[in-house]
Every structure is written in C-alpha cells, then in structure tokens.
Design a protein around this motif. Structure first.
Motif, short mmCIF file in Angstrom:
data_model
loop_
_atom_site.label_atom_id
_atom_site.label_comp_id
_atom_site.label_asym_id
_atom_site.label_seq_id
_atom_site.Cartn_x
_atom_site.Cartn_y
_atom_site.Cartn_z
N GLU A 181 0.30 -1.14 0.20
CA GLU A 181 0.00 0.07 -0.17
C GLU A 181 0.98 1.52 0.19
N LEU A 182 1.58 0.80 0.30
CA LEU A 182 2.80 2.38 0.46
C LEU A 182 3.57 2.71 -0.59
N SER A 183 3.89 1.50 -1.25
CA SER A 183 4.88 1.12 -2.56
C SER A 183 5.20 2.85 -3.34
N GLY A 184 3.99 3.63 -3.34
CA GLY A 184 4.37 4.55 -4.58
C GLY A 184 5.19 5.84 -3.66
N GLU A 185 4.99 5.94 -2.06
CA GLU A 185 5.91 7.03 -1.58
C GLU A 185 7.17 7.42 -1.71
N LYS A 186 8.35 6.31 -0.79
CA LYS A 186 9.71 6.16 -0.40
C LYS A 186 9.69 6.02 -1.82
N SER A 187 11.45 5.85 -1.62
CA SER A 187 11.75 5.48 -2.98
C SER A 187 13.40 5.44 -2.54
N GLU A 188 13.58 4.84 -1.33
CA GLU A 188 14.84 3.79 -0.67
C GLU A 188 14.05 2.39 -1.45
N ASP A 189 15.32 1.24 -1.35
CA ASP A 189 15.55 -0.04 -1.67
C ASP A 189 14.49 -0.86 -0.32
N THR A 190 14.73 -0.85 0.99
CA THR A 190 14.77 -1.01 1.56
C THR A 190 12.80 -1.34 2.38
N PRO A 191 11.98 -1.82 1.90
CA PRO A 191 10.60 -1.73 2.54
C PRO A 191 10.60 -1.96 3.49
N TYR A 192 9.09 -1.11 3.23
CA TYR A 192 8.83 -0.68 4.89
C TYR A 192 7.65 -0.70 4.68
N MET A 193 6.75 -0.69 6.10
CA MET A 193 5.84 -0.87 7.03
C MET A 193 5.62 -0.03 8.15
N SER A 194 3.55 0.16 8.37
CA SER A 194 3.41 1.29 8.66
C SER A 194 2.10 0.68 9.17
N ILE A 195 2.41 2.12 11.03
CA ILE A 195 1.20 1.77 11.82
C ILE A 195 0.30 3.01 11.63
N ALA A 196 -0.84 3.17 11.53
CA ALA A 196 -1.63 4.57 11.07
C ALA A 196 -2.74 4.38 12.39
N ARG A 197 -2.59 5.52 13.03
CA ARG A 197 -4.08 5.74 14.24
C ARG A 197 -4.07 7.64 14.10
N VAL A 198 -5.75 6.99 13.77
CA VAL A 198 -6.42 8.58 13.67
C VAL A 198 -6.44 8.85 14.22
N MET A 199 -6.62 10.23 14.31
CA MET A 199 -6.34 11.01 15.90
C MET A 199 -8.13 12.15 15.24
N PRO A 200 -8.76 11.76 16.73
CA PRO A 200 -10.56 11.99 16.44
C PRO A 200 -10.42 13.21 16.83
N ASP A 201 -11.42 14.11 16.39
CA ASP A 201 -12.03 15.68 16.83
C ASP A 201 -13.38 15.06 17.75
N LYS A 202 -13.01 15.69 18.77
CA LYS A 202 -13.85 15.28 20.25
C LYS A 202 -14.98 16.32 19.71
N ASN A 203 -14.94 17.52 19.01
CA ASN A 203 -16.26 18.14 18.81
C ASN A 203 -17.04 17.18 17.09
N TYR A 204 -16.06 16.79 16.51
CA TYR A 204 -16.90 16.26 15.10
C TYR A 204 -16.04 15.16 15.24
N TYR A 205 -17.14 13.89 15.27
CA TYR A 205 -16.06 12.72 15.24
C TYR A 205 -16.22 12.36 13.28
N PRO A 206 -16.81 12.66 12.86
CA PRO A 206 -17.25 11.97 11.51
C PRO A 206 -15.77 12.59 10.95
N SER A 207 -14.95 13.96 10.80
CA SER A 207 -14.14 14.73 10.66
C SER A 207 -12.75 14.36 10.87
N PRO A 208 -12.11 13.42 10.69
CA PRO A 208 -10.50 13.48 12.31
C PRO A 208 -9.19 14.84 11.88
N LEU A 209 -9.23 14.76 13.01
CA LEU A 209 -8.14 16.56 12.74
C LEU A 209 -6.81 15.80 12.72
N ALA A 210 -5.84 14.59 12.33
CA ALA A 210 -5.00 14.49 11.92
C ALA A 210 -4.82 13.19 11.71
#
Length: 611
Positions: A181-210
C-alpha cells in the motif's frame, strides 16, 4: 531339485570354515535386527508427523502472542498520544492572529507530547524508524514536507483513502499498512510498513483532526514471525481487510503465497484438523491459518513435508545406527568365536600357501597346541619344513660348486678361440712379408694378453676392458686397413665398475667379421657406447652398419644364447652364459636390428648396490 541341492552342497564345501561358523552365528542376529528396524520404520512415521505438527502449531501460537504484544504496544502508544489534551489543544489555536512564535511553541509542545508517548528507547529499538503526522488543510502551519504534511498531499494515496473511508464508516482508528500500500511513497530500496492512528476531533468525530503514521522497516516484523526452531518453515502475515501480505518470513517466497491463494487443499484423512495439505510448485506442504484475537490479521504457517519429517528421518537413522552397532557387535563376537575354533586350521593353511610360493616358514611352537588331529597336522608340517630346508641347503652348496666350475670352463673356451684367430692373422702378415705390421701386431697382442691375464683376476674395470678391445681393433685394422671407422661414446663415470674380463672382445670380433667384412659398404662404421640405464644397470652397445645377422642368436631359457648354423663361433654364447650365471636371468647379451643396416649387440650388467 537334486541339481540345486548338489550345487548348495558344493558351495558349502568350498566355503572356508571361519565363514561357515560366522554364517551360523549371524543368521538369527541379522534377522532379529532387520525385523525390529522394519517395525520402527513403518509405525513411527505417523506418530512423529502428528507430534511435529502439534509442536509447529504451538510455535505459531507463540508467534501470534508475540505479534499481539508488539502491535498492542504501538497501539497503546499511538492511542495515548492521540487522546492527550495537549495535542487537541494545539489544534484549536489556528486563526488569523496565529503568529510565528506561537507556531514554534506549539510545535515544540507537540513533539514533546509525541515523544513522551513514543519513548526514545522504543524508537531506537527499530532501526530507521520514522514518525509522520498528516493534518487537515486548514492547519497548514506545521507543514514542512519532512515530518508534517497536509491531507491534500496524500489524498490520492491508496492507504489514505482506505484509512479515511474506514474511519468515517465504522470509526476504526488503528490500521496496519503493508509495504504494497505504501509502495508509491519512498524511493529507498528497503521495504517498509506502517502503523496508522487516526486522531479524532472530539467536537466532530466524522472529520479526524490528524493521522499519525509510524513507519519502520518490513524486516522488523518479518523477523518477529520467523519460526527459528523449524527449518524451512514459512510464515505469512495477511491482512483480513485487504487480503494483502503485511509481512513474510522470506522475501523469496511471495510467489509461493500467491500460488497458495489460488490452490485447494489435498484431501488427507491422516492430517490433524487444523492443518491442511497443499501441493505447491511440485512440493507437498502442511498449512495452518491462525487469526490474531485483537486485530484483523491472519498468520499462515507452511511446513514442507520433507522438512517436517527430518526429525523422523533422524530418528530412523538413529535406529539404523543402533541396529548397525548391534550388528557390528554380533559380527565381532561371532568372529572371535569363529577364530577361536578355526584359528589353528587357518594358520596352517596360510603357511601351506606360502610353501607353494617357495617360502618355507615353520609354525611357532606357541601355536602347536593340543593333541587332537589339528595338533598332529601342525607337528607333521613343521617336521616336513625342517627336512626340506636341510635338503635345499645341501643342493645350494652343490650348485655353487658346479657354477664355479662352469665359469672357469667357459672362460677357458674364450681365450683359445681368440688366440687362434690372432695367430692366423699374424701368419698372413708373415706370408706377405709385412714386417712392420708383424711388429705392431705382436705389440698389440702382448697388450691384449697382458690385460686378458690381469694377474689372474677374473674381473677387471670397464676402463681396462675398453683398452683390451682397442688392442684387438688395432690388430684388425692392421689386417683390414681402411675397411671400417671406429668411434666411442663413453660415460666416464661408469668406467671404474667391474665386469668379467674378455666380455666385449668376442662381440667386437663378431661385428667386424660377420658384419662389416660381409658388407659391400666401405668404409663401415663401428661404435661402442657405454651409458647408464634407468634403474641400476649399465648398458654397453656395440653398433655396426654391416651386412646384419641373417640368423641372430636367440635367447635360451637360462638367459644365454644359442646359434643354428650362424657361423658366429662359440664366443658369443659363452659370453652371454657367463653373464647369466654371474648376475642371473635378465642379464647377458641381446641383439637388435640396426637402422637402416647392421646389428646392435647389447650387454647389460648391474651396478653393485653398495656403490
């Protein structure tokens, strides 16, 4: 049937007694060992297969537990960071009066909060670990295209679309992203993977802050799922949401996983329920799928059947080894018993075979034991050997006396033969009135007989023998002037070795009389060569280019030569007989054809070993 029984009896009669005893002792032992090994081989395979599959399943469960702990650790860290009030307060600051100093302060507070949740020691435990934060476009103040980015910079990326849409649908805030899924971002030869965390907006949950993304090399998770205690075992970590590979224990096996997804298991009633058998790329594999309890991930473990049974083969080989040791022990014990029973017969038979070869060796008195038939045979054998040794010693002494007498007779035949020929030549000079030739002939003849007598010595050096030959050649040149040329090629290092006197003169006489004088070529050539052969022999060659020998003397059984109407006199056979009597078979005189014409007489004598 009678014929077969008769053949078996003859075979048993011809077999040595020791082997008969060994065969009788080993038959039952070998049959018992073979039966035990066969039973173990046929019955232990299934038991060991189930045992090893259970062990492999337990190992996979440990890997799942380890994966749960690793992912849970990063889940907790990113969750605690996303819910910190310091972080959510920072997002509320942007506005028209948001100046540069406020941005710097908020960035410092933001990073302090982030690194407090992701400790330095954890980040350093994963080489090349990287942290990225993606904000809404309405919050562009941290955007530096290094660690902080806006949504608009990644809105076309597959992973962002999946994270954003999934969060809006079911509020899932934690994601594991594969390298595909991340193959289009980095140009390095070393493959990498990621852990993603959605930071919710406590005032409006459908739209995450970051969205916080923690990147680390793919090899980190690959090592975590590698079953080190199973050789050739393969593991794949697959996302249940996308059916994509998240991690695999060996990068070269990705094609094997693709083939697995397109294959169906082979029916196998003997395999455990949790395992299935697949045939991939011509090899049988045992496959098990296990799902992580808390995350949408599945661990697939594959074991090649050959590798799975390696422990079984080890157990089988160990069984064979024990059987082999038992067999060797039985063979040793049977050999000891057989040799104890047949040892005296074997020793007696061995000594009788040596008697066939001419070696008369009696048996030691320590072997002559017992008063049975074998003891009587041994005593009789020793008596026979001692009697034969006495007889051979008497024959040897008589043979030595006969040999010495033959040598003296042969040498007495040679000297009168030469004297007759020489006096015939001097008589011819006298008839022609050639006084100077008579004087030179008499002088040469005196030199010849002085060397021939040699003060009674039977052996003279090669140097003296050559002087003896030269005096004879001078006499021949006086009688037949300008009829031949004489040359010498001598190895000076060999001229001090001894040989029987009057050895070469008869051969030179034969070369001149029956070779050069019968040839139409004038002048002829006579050459004498003395050289060392390979080994410890001296080779003396007398070469002429005369008429050649129509009936060359042939080698006789005792190493001498014989002649049939050759006209060469009796000097040559006498010379060869003398050498053979002195030095044994293989030494004497042989003749070869000279190329293109003539004859080569070759004399071989040994070099003394003490020299």
């Amino acid at each position: 049937m009678k014929f077969i029984r008769k053949c078996k009896l003859f075979y048993l009669y011809d077999m040595k007694m020791e082997y008969k005893l060994l065969l009788s002792h080993l038959t039952l032992s070998v049959l018992a060992i073979l039966l035990l090994t066969t039973l173990l081989y046929t019955n232990s395979a299934g038991i060991l297969e189930r045992k090893l599959l259970n062990s492999a399943e337990a190992t996979s469960e440990k890997i799942i537990l380890s994966l749960e702990n690793i992912i849970q650790k990063y889940d907790n860290m990113t969750y605690s960071f996303s819910m910190m009030e310091t972080v959510t307060d920072i997002y509320s600051h942007p506005g028209p009066d948001y100046d540069y100093s406020s941005i710097r302060k908020d960035r410092t507070d933001f990073e302090n909060a982030m690194f407090s949740c992701i400790p330095v020691q954890i980040r350093n435990s994963v080489p090349d670990c990287d942290i990225r934060v993606y904000f809404q476009d309405s919050f562009p103040y941290f955007n530096n295209a290094s660690r902080y980015f806006t949504y608009s910079s990644i809105e076309e990326e597959d992973w962002f679309k999946r994270v954003y849409s999934t969060y809006r649908q079911n509020r899932s805030s934690f994601f594991i992203l594969s390298s595909q899924e991340l193959s289009g971002e980095k140009s390095e030869d070393t493959p990498y993977m990621s852990i993603a965390r959605v930071m919710p907006d406590k005032n409006y949950y459908p739209s995450p802050l970051a969205i916080l993304r923690l990147d680390f090399p793919e090899s980190y998770l690959n090592e975590a799922i590698n079953p080190n205690n199973f050789d050739n075992a393969l593991t794949f970590l697959v996302s249940d949401e996308t059916n994509r590979l998240v991690s695999l224990s060996s990068a070269s096996t990705e094609s094997l996983y693709r083939e697995l997804t397109l294959s169906r298991p082979v029916p196998d009633s003997d395999t455990l329920d949790s395992w299935h058998r697949y045939r991939l790329d011509g090899t049988d594999y045992f496959v098990i799928r296990q799902t992580l309890p808390s995350y949408p991930l599945t661990l697939i473990t594959m074991l090649p059947s050959k590798s799975l049974l390696s422990e079984y083969y080890l157990h089988r080989n160990f069984t064979f080894l024990i059987g082999g040791i038992l067999l060797v022990f039985c063979l040793f014990l049977s050999t000891v018993l057989a040799k104890t029973m047949s040892g005296r017969i074997i020793r007696l038979t061995s000594r009788m075979k040596q008697v066939k070869k001419g070696e008369l060796i009696s048996l030691p008195s320590s072997i002559i034991q017992g008063k049975d038939e074998i003891g009587e045979l041994t005593s009789t054998y020793n008596y026979m050997i001692h009697a034969m040794e006495d007889l051979i010693e008497k024959e040897y002494l008589l043979g030595q006396e006969t040999k010495n007498a033959e040598l003296k007779i042969l040498q007495a035949q040679i000297n009168p033969h030469f004297l007759y020929n020489t006096l015939d030549m001097i008589q011819w000079f006298a008839e022609e009135g050639m006084l100077s030739q008579i004087e030179e002939s008499v002088s040469s003849l005196a030199t010849f007989y002085r060397l021939s007598l040699s003060n009674g010595k039977e052996f003279i050096s090669l140097r003296e023998e050559m002087e003896h030959v030269r005096s004879y050649i001078r006499l021949q040149k006086l009688r037949f002037p300008d009829t031949f040329l004489y040359e010498e090629e001598l190895d000076e290092g060999l001229l001090d070795y001894l040989l029987p006197k009057t050895t070469l003169q008869p051969l030179v006489e034969n070369a001149i009389t029956h070779g050069l004088q019968e040839s139409k070529r004038i002048p002829g050539h006579l050459l004498i060569k003395i050289e060392k052969e390979e080994g410890k022999n001296i080779r003396i060659s007398i070469l002429d280019d005369g008429a050649g020998m129509k009936n060359p003397p042939r080698t006789t059984p005792n190493g001498g030569t014989s002649r049939e109407n050759s006209g060469h006199g009796f000097g040559i056979p006498n010379v060869s007989s003398r050498l053979t009597l002195l030095y044994g078979p293989g030494y004497g005189v042989v003749f070869e054809q000279n190329i293109p014409e003539g004859t080569i007489a070759i004399v071989r004598i040994p070099i003394p070993e003490s020299v």
